[in-house]
Scaffold this active site. Structure first.
Site, mmCIF file in Angstrom:
data_model
loop_
_atom_site.group_PDB
_atom_site.id
_atom_site.type_symbol
_atom_site.label_atom_id
_atom_site.label_comp_id
_atom_site.label_asym_id
_atom_site.label_seq_id
_atom_site.Cartn_x
_atom_site.Cartn_y
_atom_site.Cartn_z
ATOM 1 N N GLN A 1 -4.779 -1.655 9.642
ATOM 2 C CA GLN A 1 -4.462 -2.957 8.995
ATOM 3 C C GLN A 1 -5.083 -4.144 9.724
ATOM 4 O O GLN A 1 -4.688 -4.361 11.021
ATOM 5 C CB GLN A 1 -3.058 -3.167 8.726
ATOM 6 N N ASP B 1 -11.133 2.573 4.288
ATOM 7 C CA ASP B 1 -11.552 1.219 4.137
ATOM 8 C C ASP B 1 -12.938 1.071 3.831
ATOM 9 O O ASP B 1 -13.460 -0.156 3.690
ATOM 10 C CB ASP B 1 -11.093 0.676 5.242
ATOM 11 N N LYS C 1 0.925 -1.166 0.082
ATOM 12 C CA LYS C 1 0.071 -0.216 -0.016
ATOM 13 C C LYS C 1 0.665 1.269 0.063
ATOM 14 O O LYS C 1 0.414 2.244 -0.804
ATOM 15 C CB LYS C 1 -0.953 -0.006 1.330
#
Lengths: 271, 271
Positions: free
Chosen positions: B73, B98, B29
């Site tokens: 994460q 997200d 990422k």
């Protein structure tokens, strides 16, 4: 609750405009509150009230410690200046006994989370099934309709109970074919008698969430309430079916009272 | 954006513990960010960090005006004291690139509302279909799996695009029968090659969201990535299929960048 901790749950209801059906729903809710000892608070705003006035009304209920549940009677008048979604989002999620706040809907959708409240009609549907010992886990459930008040939360709730859920809507190519695969069929359409016998799998369990007013010259009021499912055709195919009126409707009111009681219990940490 | 208003989007990534796959995802990422000119900020916390430390890290990113997107994460270490759901809820919904915050999931579920962000894997799936001119509206879409990261939001997103969606999961009685009714099949299972040829309707479009690491003695690393769908069997039945690796995976990263850019644009009201 009154006897043990000296507290009484309170429900705040906000009504905007003069829709007769909305006024009647609000009256039914208030009566039900009083019957079980919940204190109803209401505020009625005119159809042309400003958005700020409506926000103020919601705020005052959000902040009132005697009020544990807050609902805005829907639909709001179709006025340009009143944004229904914005107003629903303004109700405190902890007092959102209708369960329509996006945070509560999100928590309903996600396994491993708990919404503060489950929307009353959906909760009514599931209570009805559970109390009649209908197995939901692993069953094919078809929900016809996806309104935010009924169809959508019912699909999410059925999935939470581990059914295999299919949601049918206006763009579904062959709805009959889908409904014929249902072990449990839930209808939230708003079209009288739309679901006929050949839509149904023999032995299906039917929960009719429709409440459609149709003309009836035999009735004193000139109209009567019927469901989305053609009852006479369904009763010979279904292994169980809810009638309209008298099926999920009255239970839905009870679920509103139950959500309000839950809200009050949480406030006072009363079990 | 840099050229016109002199601003650069920033992405804040929080990593807890030493899972090798998570570390590798974070590196991918960060690299992708740098390639397109997004500034990556990371904070790494030890597996035994306290919940308060983790909240502080999220807070500092929530409040940092140079950071427009914040992700934690997942999965978090399976430690008793770290409540994944609570921590996700703590990310500012306006920086939740997200798309896992319950308010964003609720807004995704409800027609007439807009989530601030759509989860990246689901957005990747839909982008892939739309850019290949696959009609979604009115099609039978079967999503196998209902994880909060992939399956659930994909079901909700497909429904938003007016597909007739069925979600299959561990309790589904006869999954093969359901998948054989799919015009579009999306898999989010995490079991290598679970979906075989006889699960598929001829002509089906398959989006394989699985990414399963399996042993491979021919590979230098001793392992390789394969999907949930048995590719060799599916390719002869499907009219289109995404490979693993190389299908939705790389697009998912792009969607994260795209969400971050959107967040920055909104902050600066840049169009």
């Amino acid at each position: 609750m009154k006897n043990t901790i000296g507290k009484t749950p309170g429900l705040g209801v906000i009504l905007v405009g003069g829709r007769r059906d909305s006024q009647s729903f609000v009256r039914i809710k208030m009566k039900a509150c009083m019957k079980v000892g919940i204190v109803p608070f209401t505020v009625e705003l005119p159809e042309d009230c400003s958005e700020a006035e409506l926000f103020d009304a919601v705020s005052s209920f959000n902040e009132n410690p005697l009020i544990h549940g807050v609902i805005v009677q829907l639909p709001l008048p179709k006025a340009q200046h009143l944004d229904e979604e914005k107003i629903i989002s303004y109700v405190s999620p902890e007092k959102d006994v209708d369960g329509f706040h996006p945070t509560n809907v999100g928590n309903l959708a996600m396994q491993g989370r708990e919404p503060s409240f489950i929307p009353c009609a959906s909760k009514s549907c599931i209570e009805l099934l559970l109390r009649n010992d209908v197995e939901i886990k692993g069953k094919n459930v078809v929900v016809v309709g996806r309104s935010k008040l009924v169809g959508l939360p019912t699909s999410l709730l059925m999935q939470r109970h581990h059914a295999t859920v299919t949601t049918v809507h206006a763009f579904t190519g062959n709805p009959k074919q889908v409904t014929r695969g249902a072990d449990i069929l839930v209808s939230d359409i708003g079209v009288p008698n739309m679901i006929r016998g050949h839509w149904l799998n023999p032995g299906v369990i039917v929960v009719d969430m429709g409440a459609n007013s149709v003309e009836d010259t035999d009735s004193l009021k000139g109209q009567r309430l019927i469901g989305d499912v053609c009852y006479d055709a369904a009763i010979v195919k279904a292994s169980a079916i809810t009638p309209v009126p008298g099926g999920v409707g009255p239970i839905t009111i009870s679920m509103l009272l139950s959500n309000t009681l839950d809200a009050a219990k949480r406030t006072y940490r009363h079990t």
